[in-house]
Design an enzyme around this catalytic site. Structure first.
Site, mmCIF file in Angstrom:
data_model
loop_
_atom_site.group_PDB
_atom_site.id
_atom_site.type_symbol
_atom_site.label_atom_id
_atom_site.label_comp_id
_atom_site.label_asym_id
_atom_site.label_seq_id
_atom_site.Cartn_x
_atom_site.Cartn_y
_atom_site.Cartn_z
ATOM 1 N N ASP A 57 34.678 48.538 26.462
ATOM 2 C CA ASP A 57 35.291 47.418 25.740
ATOM 3 C C ASP A 57 36.585 47.969 25.134
ATOM 4 O OD1 ASP A 57 36.115 45.477 23.985
ATOM 5 O OD2 ASP A 57 34.168 45.268 22.978
ATOM 6 N N TYR A 148 46.452 31.776 23.589
ATOM 7 C CA TYR A 148 46.735 32.639 24.748
ATOM 8 C C TYR A 148 48.227 32.955 24.830
ATOM 9 C CZ TYR A 148 46.933 34.066 29.704
ATOM 10 O OH TYR A 148 47.148 34.745 30.887
ATOM 11 N N LYS A 152 50.666 36.450 24.979
ATOM 12 C CA LYS A 152 51.495 36.806 26.142
ATOM 13 C C LYS A 152 52.973 36.945 25.744
ATOM 14 C CE LYS A 152 48.107 37.493 28.699
ATOM 15 N NZ LYS A 152 47.848 38.772 29.351
ATOM 16 N N ILE A 181 48.119 32.240 39.650
ATOM 17 C CA ILE A 181 47.602 32.970 40.798
ATOM 18 C C ILE A 181 46.213 32.401 41.115
ATOM 19 C CG2 ILE A 181 47.105 35.251 41.767
ATOM 20 C CD1 ILE A 181 50.047 34.914 40.804
ATOM 21 N N THR A 183 42.885 32.606 41.479
ATOM 22 C CA THR A 183 41.883 33.616 41.136
ATOM 23 C C THR A 183 40.626 32.920 40.630
ATOM 24 O OG1 THR A 183 42.707 33.661 38.875
ATOM 25 C CG2 THR A 183 43.604 35.325 40.380
HETATM 26 N N1 NAD Z 1 45.168 34.551 36.968
HETATM 27 C C1 NAD Z 1 46.374 34.117 36.690
HETATM 28 O O1 NAD Z 1 46.826 33.079 37.218
HETATM 29 C C2 NAD Z 1 47.246 34.865 35.727
HETATM 30 C C3 NAD Z 1 48.561 34.413 35.529
HETATM 31 C C4 NAD Z 1 49.378 35.103 34.669
HETATM 32 C C5 NAD Z 1 48.902 36.233 34.005
HETATM 33 N N2 NAD Z 1 47.629 36.625 34.209
HETATM 34 C C6 NAD Z 1 47.182 37.821 33.493
HETATM 35 O O2 NAD Z 1 46.651 38.722 34.432
HETATM 36 C C7 NAD Z 1 45.630 39.515 33.831
HETATM 37 C C8 NAD Z 1 44.375 39.500 34.675
HETATM 38 O O3 NAD Z 1 43.962 38.159 34.882
HETATM 39 P P1 NAD Z 1 42.835 37.787 35.966
HETATM 40 O O4 NAD Z 1 43.196 36.481 36.532
HETATM 41 O O5 NAD Z 1 42.586 38.926 36.871
HETATM 42 O O6 NAD Z 1 41.596 37.546 34.980
HETATM 43 P P2 NAD Z 1 40.072 38.047 35.111
HETATM 44 O O7 NAD Z 1 39.299 37.316 34.090
HETATM 45 O O8 NAD Z 1 39.632 37.977 36.538
HETATM 46 O O9 NAD Z 1 40.216 39.570 34.698
HETATM 47 C C9 NAD Z 1 40.270 40.013 33.385
HETATM 48 C C10 NAD Z 1 39.301 41.181 33.267
HETATM 49 O O10 NAD Z 1 39.412 41.725 31.950
HETATM 50 C C11 NAD Z 1 38.109 42.113 31.554
HETATM 51 N N3 NAD Z 1 38.020 42.182 30.092
HETATM 52 C C12 NAD Z 1 38.061 41.151 29.209
HETATM 53 N N4 NAD Z 1 37.884 41.612 27.958
HETATM 54 C C13 NAD Z 1 37.742 42.968 28.056
HETATM 55 C C14 NAD Z 1 37.517 43.996 27.114
HETATM 56 N N5 NAD Z 1 37.388 43.728 25.820
HETATM 57 N N6 NAD Z 1 37.424 45.274 27.556
HETATM 58 C C15 NAD Z 1 37.512 45.552 28.877
HETATM 59 N N7 NAD Z 1 37.715 44.600 29.820
HETATM 60 C C16 NAD Z 1 37.824 43.328 29.413
HETATM 61 C C17 NAD Z 1 37.199 41.026 32.107
HETATM 62 O O11 NAD Z 1 35.839 41.458 32.186
HETATM 63 C C18 NAD Z 1 37.837 40.756 33.469
HETATM 64 O O12 NAD Z 1 37.224 41.510 34.496
HETATM 65 C C19 NAD Z 1 45.439 38.955 32.421
HETATM 66 O O13 NAD Z 1 46.153 39.764 31.512
HETATM 67 C C20 NAD Z 1 46.057 37.581 32.502
HETATM 68 O O14 NAD Z 1 46.534 37.150 31.254
HETATM 69 C C21 NAD Z 1 46.783 35.977 35.056
#
Ligand code: NAD
Length: 248
Positions: A57, A148, A152, A181, A183
């Protein structure tokens, strides 16, 4: 990409879609990769890539300290840090103090804790590259997203400050700012809100000049670029990977 072979990288949120895509690309480029994530399920997909994964964490100061020291002991000094882990809490002014604490403790304080503990490894190695995940949500307002988006935006500010602090140690610090993205974060939030995924995909796609959401591998490629020597004159910058979302 130049200068990645044999480098040691740490990716937080390594079991999330974009963390995993970053890992896949860094491994392809010849890096040795360590990962932190809260999750443990699916960790075998990382071990199959030779990744050293720890369930950590990032908001837990003591756990982060031990886990960073363990990487040094087992693999060696990290010179590429990808701060990707995040909490997604979408609230407006109705956010409770507990919700604010929750998102800040991971997106800002957790990012800072991991960086603080990896920094000595980078300094001792003579330099490195830190990549902080911001977003297009770090540039614009979005209705009901204030918790959020505040984090950011903050990550972009923190990146510019760290770029100044760490430049004397030859450590570059940049953000990566993805657009939408495709996802599981997207499909899960559609499901939670009872929205039709195909319809929401069409709506999200229309927000991007390229007429679609991005793919995780397109973000992984940009992460590898920022980590590599091909980005050697980039620090304090935002690399926007958004299919034209912000150009509309
Ligand atoms: N998905 C999108 O469209 C998008 C767009 C812009 C930015 N982002 C950014 O990209 C990054 C990844 O996003 P994603 O889509 O892969 O999300 P995701 O939820 O698939 O991945 C985030 C990961 O962080 C882990 N996590 C959360 N809290 C945690 C903690 N306290 N300690 C350790 N791990 C922890 C979660 O378990 C998860 O596996 C994020 O920073 C998000 O803000 C995503």
């Amino acid at each position: 990409m130049r200068g990645l072979k044999g480098k040691i990288a740490l990716v937080t949120g390594g079991l999330g879609d974009l963390g995993y895509a970053s890992i896949v690309r860094l491994v392809e480029e010849g890096c040795r990769v360590a990962s932190f994530d809260l999750k443990t399920d699916d960790a075998q997909k990382l071990s199959a890539l030779g990744v050293f994964h720890q369930a950590v964490d990032i908001a837990d100061e003591a756990a982060v300290k031990v886990a960073c020291a363990t990487i040094l002991e087992k693999i060696g000094p990290v010179t590429i840090l990808v701060n990707c882990a995040a909490r997604f809490i979408f609230r407006s002014v109705d956010a409770t103090p507990a919700e604010w604490n929750d998102i800040l403790s991971v997106n800002i304080i957790g990012t800072s804790l991991v960086t603080q503990n990896i920094l000595p490894q980078m300094k001792a190695s003579g330099g490195g590259s830190i990549i902080n995940f911001s977003s297009v949500s770090g540039f614009v307002g979005q209705a009901n997203f204030s918790t959020y988006n505040a984090t950011k935006f903050a990550l972009r500010g923190l990146t510019k400050c760290w770029a100044q602090d760490f430049a004397p140690h030859h450590i570059r610090v940049n953000t990566i700012c993805p657009g939408y993205i495709y996802t599981s974060a997207f499909t899960d939030s559609c499901q939670k809100l009872g929205l039709d995924i195909a319809e929401e995909d069409r709506r999200a796609s229309a927000m991007h000049l390229l007429g679609r959401q991005g793919q995780p591998a397109e973000v992984g490629a940009a992460v590898a670029f920022l980590a590599s020597d091909d980005a050697s004159f980039m620090t304090g910058s935002d690399l926007v990977v958004d299919g034209g979302y912000l150009a509309r």
